[in-house]
Design a protein around this motif. Structure first.
Motif, PDB file in Angstrom:
ATOM      1  N   ARG A   4      36.757  34.043  53.649  1.00  0.00           N
ATOM      2  CA  ARG A   4      37.648  34.988  52.986  1.00  0.00           C
ATOM      3  C   ARG A   4      39.099  34.567  53.119  1.00  0.00           C
ATOM      4  N   SER A   6      42.583  36.603  52.794  1.00  0.00           N
ATOM      5  CA  SER A   6      43.100  37.969  52.736  1.00  0.00           C
ATOM      6  C   SER A   6      44.474  37.967  52.090  1.00  0.00           C
ATOM      7  N   TYR A  23      47.257  43.008  40.488  1.00  0.00           N
ATOM      8  CA  TYR A  23      45.791  43.031  40.538  1.00  0.00           C
ATOM      9  C   TYR A  23      45.190  42.134  39.450  1.00  0.00           C
ATOM     10  N   GLU A  27      42.546  39.086  39.890  1.00  0.00           N
ATOM     11  CA  GLU A  27      41.254  38.996  39.192  1.00  0.00           C
ATOM     12  C   GLU A  27      41.090  37.654  38.482  1.00  0.00           C
ATOM     13  N   GLU A  36      35.787  34.176  48.971  1.00  0.00           N
ATOM     14  CA  GLU A  36      36.096  35.441  48.325  1.00  0.00           C
ATOM     15  C   GLU A  36      37.490  35.890  48.760  1.00  0.00           C
ATOM     16  N   TRP A  37      38.082  36.788  47.983  1.00  0.00           N
ATOM     17  CA  TRP A  37      39.365  37.361  48.390  1.00  0.00           C
ATOM     18  C   TRP A  37      39.206  38.841  48.690  1.00  0.00           C
ATOM     19  N   HIS A  38      40.081  39.316  49.550  1.00  0.00           N
ATOM     20  CA  HIS A  38      40.188  40.748  49.830  1.00  0.00           C
ATOM     21  C   HIS A  38      41.667  41.104  49.824  1.00  0.00           C
ATOM     22  N   TRP A  39      41.980  42.236  49.214  1.00  0.00           N
ATOM     23  CA  TRP A  39      43.374  42.648  49.068  1.00  0.00           C
ATOM     24  C   TRP A  39      43.655  43.846  49.968  1.00  0.00           C
ATOM     25  N   ASP A  57      38.467  49.106  43.429  1.00  0.00           N
ATOM     26  CA  ASP A  57      37.734  47.856  43.571  1.00  0.00           C
ATOM     27  C   ASP A  57      37.315  47.744  45.041  1.00  0.00           C
ATOM     28  N   ARG A  59      36.939  45.283  46.738  1.00  0.00           N
ATOM     29  CA  ARG A  59      37.684  44.202  47.381  1.00  0.00           C
ATOM     30  C   ARG A  59      39.100  44.616  47.761  1.00  0.00           C
ATOM     31  N   THR A  61      41.587  47.341  49.847  1.00  0.00           N
ATOM     32  CA  THR A  61      41.753  48.380  50.858  1.00  0.00           C
ATOM     33  C   THR A  61      43.167  48.918  50.772  1.00  0.00           C
TER      34      THR A  61
END
Length: 252
Positions: A4, A6, A23, A27, A36-39, A57, A59, A61
């Motif tokens: 990941r 972040s 955003y 995408e 993967e990415w997490h925001w 989404d 993904r 928080t």
């Protein structure tokens, strides 16, 4: 399990409406296989104006907290940022296509590099863009080079802290962003360069929005007494880290 990256964003009410553009730029990112990415979005405050603009989404928080400025807010957002690498994305800015993949590629291929920055294009109110004509060459940024340039050029670094991508363990070891009312990202950049090599990616990685409400355009940002104090603390930290001769371990 996927690795990941972040993405960390501090937001306050005036910039909340730009979160949707940020955003969309996330995408559009195409990551290497197995990534993967997490925001992690954190509001600098506890009002009701920001939440309606946060994307729905899994993904993403979103958290709120008492106000402390962008540095404190980003550092608090690290509680939700568990990726190998942490990428900065200001609420009013946008990533360019491929930005995250380029950051990942550099850090994975160079275990002695602790952080990356990339070329910036100013996004002007009419939708046009403007670049900077003095970007460094693509490749390594040696330890101490950013501080030397910053002090010789009226406190302006040759690489932009708003494009920073950094190894999470290194970011935590330095305590996150500096607890300053502004220039907290420059302070982190200089601290990172004091203890590790960086890398400049010549491809444009960020659209840096220019608009009247941005914090750097406010009169308080240029207050002479505060500016002098900020620059003094930033320089002292970077020089002290340099004198200690700390360095990051190689990452396998």
């Amino acid at each position: 399990m996927a690795r990941r990256i972040s993405v960390v964003t501090a937001v306050h009410a005036p910039s909340a409406a730009y979160l949707q553009d940020a955003y969309k730029s996330l995408e559009m990112q195409e990551l290497p296989a197995g990534w993967e990415w997490h925001w992690s979005i954190r509001e600098d405050g506890t009002g009701e104006e920001v939440a309606p603009y946060v994307p729905n989404d899994v993904r993403v928080t979103f958290r709120q907290g008492r106000g402390g400025g962008p540095g404190v807010t980003r550092t608090m957002a690290l509680a939700e940022a568990h990726g190998d690498y942490v990428k900065v994305l200001d609420a009013d800015d946008q990533l360019t296509p491929g930005a995250l993949a380029r950051d990942i590629a550099v850090l994975d291929a160079n275990p002695d590099v602790g952080w990356t920055t990339s070329r910036v294009l100013d996004l002007l109110p009419d939708g046009s863009t403007a670049g900077f004509d003095q970007d460094p060459d693509d490749g390594p940024v040696e330890r101490g080079a950013v501080l030397e340039h910053w002090e010789a050029n009226n406190f302006r670094a040759q690489v932009h802290p708003a494009t920073l991508c950094v190894r999470r363990d290194l970011l935590l070891a330095l305590g996150g962003w500096m607890a300053l009312p502004a220039s907290e990202d420059t302070g982190l950049l200089l601290a990172l360069n004091a203890v590790s090599r960086g890398w400049f990616i010549r491809d444009s990685g960020l659209l840096y929005r220019k608009w009247p409400g941005q914090m750097t355009s406010q009169a308080s940002h240029s207050n002479a007494a505060e500016l002098e104090a900020r620059m003094s603390v930033i320089a002292a930290r970077a020089h002290t880290l340099t004198d200690f001769d700390w360095t990051i371990p190689l990452h396998g």
